[in-house]
Write an enzyme that holds these catalytic residues in place. Structure first.
Site, PDB file in Angstrom:
ATOM      1  N   HIS A 112       3.407   6.640  -6.748  1.00  0.00           N
ATOM      2  CA  HIS A 112       2.659   7.823  -7.169  1.00  0.00           C
ATOM      3  C   HIS A 112       3.573   9.061  -7.093  1.00  0.00           C
ATOM      4  O   HIS A 112       3.502   9.949  -7.940  1.00  0.00           O
ATOM      5  CB  HIS A 112       1.447   7.982  -6.239  1.00  0.00           C
ATOM      6  CG  HIS A 112       0.340   8.840  -6.780  1.00  0.00           C
ATOM      7  ND1 HIS A 112      -0.690   9.281  -5.993  1.00  0.00           N
ATOM      8  CD2 HIS A 112       0.098   9.350  -8.008  1.00  0.00           C
ATOM      9  CE1 HIS A 112      -1.517  10.019  -6.722  1.00  0.00           C
ATOM     10  NE2 HIS A 112      -1.062  10.077  -7.953  1.00  0.00           N
ATOM     11  N   HIS A 125       0.836  -1.208   0.000  1.00  0.00           N
ATOM     12  CA  HIS A 125       0.000   0.000   0.000  1.00  0.00           C
ATOM     13  C   HIS A 125       0.869   1.255   0.000  1.00  0.00           C
ATOM     14  O   HIS A 125       0.713   2.136  -0.853  1.00  0.00           O
ATOM     15  CB  HIS A 125      -0.913  -0.017   1.237  1.00  0.00           C
ATOM     16  CG  HIS A 125      -1.772   1.204   1.382  1.00  0.00           C
ATOM     17  ND1 HIS A 125      -3.105   1.202   1.042  1.00  0.00           N
ATOM     18  CD2 HIS A 125      -1.498   2.470   1.809  1.00  0.00           C
ATOM     19  CE1 HIS A 125      -3.608   2.414   1.253  1.00  0.00           C
ATOM     20  NE2 HIS A 125      -2.649   3.203   1.734  1.00  0.00           N
ATOM     21  N   GLU A 126       1.764   1.323   0.959  1.00  0.00           N
ATOM     22  CA  GLU A 126       2.607   2.523   1.055  1.00  0.00           C
ATOM     23  C   GLU A 126       3.503   2.650  -0.163  1.00  0.00           C
ATOM     24  O   GLU A 126       3.795   3.757  -0.623  1.00  0.00           O
ATOM     25  CB  GLU A 126       3.431   2.512   2.350  1.00  0.00           C
ATOM     26  CG  GLU A 126       2.597   2.530   3.631  1.00  0.00           C
ATOM     27  CD  GLU A 126       1.511   3.607   3.662  1.00  0.00           C
ATOM     28  OE1 GLU A 126       1.680   4.653   3.010  1.00  0.00           O
ATOM     29  OE2 GLU A 126       0.481   3.378   4.328  1.00  0.00           O
ATOM     30  N   HIS A 180       1.656   4.412  -2.863  1.00  0.00           N
ATOM     31  CA  HIS A 180       1.778   5.868  -2.691  1.00  0.00           C
ATOM     32  C   HIS A 180       3.166   6.308  -3.152  1.00  0.00           C
ATOM     33  O   HIS A 180       3.329   7.348  -3.797  1.00  0.00           O
ATOM     34  CB  HIS A 180       1.656   6.256  -1.216  1.00  0.00           C
ATOM     35  CG  HIS A 180       0.264   6.245  -0.660  1.00  0.00           C
ATOM     36  ND1 HIS A 180      -0.772   6.933  -1.234  1.00  0.00           N
ATOM     37  CD2 HIS A 180      -0.252   5.653   0.452  1.00  0.00           C
ATOM     38  CE1 HIS A 180      -1.869   6.772  -0.492  1.00  0.00           C
ATOM     39  NE2 HIS A 180      -1.580   5.986   0.530  1.00  0.00           N
TER      40      HIS A 180
HETATM   41 ZN   LIG Z   1      -2.767   5.229   2.077  1.00  0.00          ZN
END
Ligand SMILES: [Zn+2]
Length: 687
Positions: free
Chosen positions: A478, A471-472, A475
């Site tokens: 991104h 998940h991190e 990011h």
């Molecule tokens: Zn998040």
């Protein structure tokens, strides 16, 4: 101690690898004078833009605004990162002093009338200025930033608005520091074998490590409130009384009378936010926040959350029957309590799917899973990661990687800081030390991922941990893959209910069979995870979804209710929470993932205020987005990955998020894949 500016490394050019901060030379006492100097510099830059005699143009006003304040930005990013990951009483003191002062500085910038007039004049003519789409978006973005910060208010109202922002900044800092204090003060020592009953070796190893970090005598087993330690403890401990202790300590963070009591802090924050929204002409604070989100209204958010809440509560009723039957079988009391649910669910999981986390974990070492996430990024976007050794960071646990594109060109720097420690905030997050932009031929992003895994030798992860890791990193990508011209639009600077799309989407690859067969190797034998075990894991991953959904949606609905209050009488935080939970019917034996007195998403800053729902909003986009790969029949389908890179991972905020998603997917998002993924479409009939 007073320091001359020459001696302050924060104000010098950094001739370091990749322009990383010279961490070893930076001390807490450098920050206050550096902040002062940098705020002054930015104010001078702002004044220069605002008082230009030439007519406003995109270049002399909008682009200039995007490029100014770089010294302050650099210091702030560093300071915020240190405050989150490696804080100290000295840094906390600086934080308490500077948070309101920086907020006041921001207000002065965003309430600058002459500057807003220039922006507004350009904004009115934006269609006829011959701007690129990204330039129009930047102009619109700044115009909105100024409006939302009170630029259009009258003089007296501006003063009041700025005072509110300043007080909120101080309160948010206090809120986060209070939670950290409560977390740091809790330690459950497991002195006897009986107190350690049921705990698998990975939990025991982590408990020993936690004991060492707390400075206890070697061989002391300590359970802290770190989720990667307290979570497994609630799952495995045979000692019901100790599970209750840990569960209560987690739930009661921030809710102890005394100097760290967050209940009055949260109540004051809510009141100030109501006043802030009213000044800007919004009926509620939630309306104010939603004016800058994808979600059109509070009603639309509630409707989405209710679509998940109702079937989840219903499903939980069936799960409860199963768990209660098991409790009776084990001679444990019924009705079951919140500190029983994980424990009993784990027993059912082991029985139904012949799975036990202790047997699975050796296949999931942190090193192997980190290699897996890098490999997935490579296969999707053509990027490569190469670890750099010998670079001193702020803590020995933090590691650095160079990020290269498919042609070997350096496009970013990635820092992974994975372990829990007392000086680190709980949870997991992505942050940056430098943003990507096209300025001056391009700036190299420096992206950090922080996790709070319990350190082991080697460190073994649960499936939840692996999802968090991916998940991190989603990011992180991104931020790293960002390819825009203007910093205000770069990377994760997107709308709050879009920002969890790249992160949640990336979690999917952590569960791909092909990825796990390649990377999930037994830490001792090197043998790949058996395919049959993977199948059982996959089936088990859909188990107990009701619990997870209820735990998340409850606090999301309460967040919305709290920030949509129209009653301006002071709120009693504990009473409000109890009333709303009763109204919703939050099951006592499941409880909530966050309670208001420690709900940092809401009160340690305002990004997620009236915004805990954003995870589910983005999950709709994510589940539907990943279905594009499933439909293509390949989790690394080239065409889909290219569209994903262009429209989602590299676009930042340079295009409208709804348009970006529609262009990637070829149609509007559908809600059903999210419900299906959570097992909520085929919920048992009600009655
Ligand atoms: Zn998040």
């Amino acid at each position: 101690m007073s320091l001359s500016q020459e001696a302050n490394p924060l104000l010098e050019d950094w001739h370091t690898p990749y322009g990383l901060p010279p961490f070893e030379r930076i001390h807490p006492e450098h920050f206050t004078p550096a902040f002062d100097a940098a705020m002054l510099e930015r104010q001078r830059e702002i004044d220069a833009i605002a008082t230009r005699t030439e007519a406003p143009s995109f270049g002399n006003t909008v682009a200039a605004l995007d490029a100014c304040g770089q010294l302050l930005g650099r210091i702030r990013m560093l300071f915020d990162n240190l405050s989150l990951s490696e804080t100290s009483p000295a840094l906390q003191a600086v934080e308490r002093e500077m948070a309101p002062r920086i907020a006041a500085h921001e207000s002065a910038v965003y309430q600058n009338e002459a500057l807003f007039m220039r922006l507004h004049a350009l904004y009115e003519r934006r269609a006829s200025l011959g701007l690129t789409a990204e330039q129009v978006r930047l102009l619109e973005r700044f115009h909105l930033d100024f409006e939302r910060a009170g630029a259009t208010l009258g003089a007296a109202e501006k003063v009041r608005f700025a005072a509110i922002v300043e007080e909120l900044a101080a309160l948010s800092t206090q809120f986060a520091q209070n939670v950290l204090a409560d977390e740091a003060s809790f330690a459950l020592t497991l002195a006897t074998p009986d107190e350690r009953a049921g705990l698998p070796s990975f939990v025991l190893d982590a408990a020993l490590q936690a004991g060492r970090e707390r400075g206890m005598p070697e061989g002391t087993y300590v359970i802290t409130l770190s989720p990667s330690l307290s979570g497994p403890f609630l799952t495995f401990s045979e000692r019901r009384d100790l599970r209750e202790q840990v569960w209560r300590a987690r739930g009661e963070r921030g809710a102890h009378p005394g100097e760290h009591d967050n209940r009055p802090v949260a109540a004051r924050i809510v009141a100030l936010r109501q006043e802030q929204a009213a000044l800007l002409g919004y009926a509620t604070y939630a309306d104010y926040k939603l004016a800058d989100r994808m979600a059109p209204s509070v009603a639309a958010v509630d409707e989405l959350l209710q679509r998940a809440w109702k079937p989840a509560v219903e499903m939980a009723r069936h799960d409860r029957e199963r768990l209660s039957a098991l409790a009776v079988e084990l001679g444990q009391p019924t009705p079951i309590a919140a500190w029983d649910w994980r424990y009993l669910a784990e027993k059912v999981r082991q029985k139904s799917f012949a799975i036990d986390d202790a047997q699975i974990k050796p296949y999931f070492s942190l090193d192997a899973m980190q290699a897996a996430m890098f490999d997935c990024a490579s296969r999707l976007f053509g990027v490569r990661f190469k670890e750099c050794h010998g670079i001193a960071l702020y803590h020995p646990d933090a590691r650095v990687w160079e990020v290269m594109d498919s042609e070997g060109k350096l496009i970013g720097v990635f820092i992974g800081d994975n372990f829990a420690r007392q000086t680190k905030r709980s949870g997991a997050w992505m942050s940056i030390l430098r943003s990507q932009s096209g300025r001056d031929g391009g700036t190299l992003p420096i992206v950090l991922n922080n996790n709070n895994f319990a350190k082991g030798s080697p460190t073994l992860l649960s499936f939840d941990d692996i999802r968090t890791l991916f998940h991190e990193f989603g990011h992180g990508l991104h931020g790293l893959m960002s390819n825009v011209q203007y910093e205000r639009l770069a990377g994760t600077n997107v709308l709050a209910d879009f920002v969890e799309l790249p992160s949640q989407l990336f979690e999917n690859w952590a569960q791909e069979r092909e990825v796990l067969l390649r990377h999930a190797r037994h830490v001792e034998t090197g043998e790949a995870i058996p395919a049959e075990l993977l199948e059982r894991l996959d089936a088990a991953s859909r188990f107990d979804q009701a619990f997870t959904t209820v735990q998340y949606v409850g606090p999301a609905l309460i967040d919305m209710a709290l920030h949509a209050r129209t009653d301006t009488a002071p709120v009693d935080i504990a009473q409000f929470q109890a009333d709303e939970a009763a109204k919703l019917g939050v099951p006592d034996d499941i409880g909530m993932r966050h309670y208001l007195p420690h709900f940092q998403h809401l009160f340690a800053g305002d990004d997620y205020a009236a915004g805990y729902y954003v995870y589910m909003w983005a999950e709709v986009l994510e589940a539907d987005g990943y279905a594009a790969f499933t439909e293509a029949g390949d989790p690394f389908d080239r065409g889909t990955a290219e569209r994903l890179l262009t429209w989602i991972y590299s676009a930042g905020n340079s295009i409208d998020p709804a348009t970006a998603f529609r262009t990637f997917r070829g149609r509007e998002p559908a809600v059903e894949p999210m419900l299906e993924k959570r097992g909520l479409l085929a919920a048992p009939a009600r009655g």
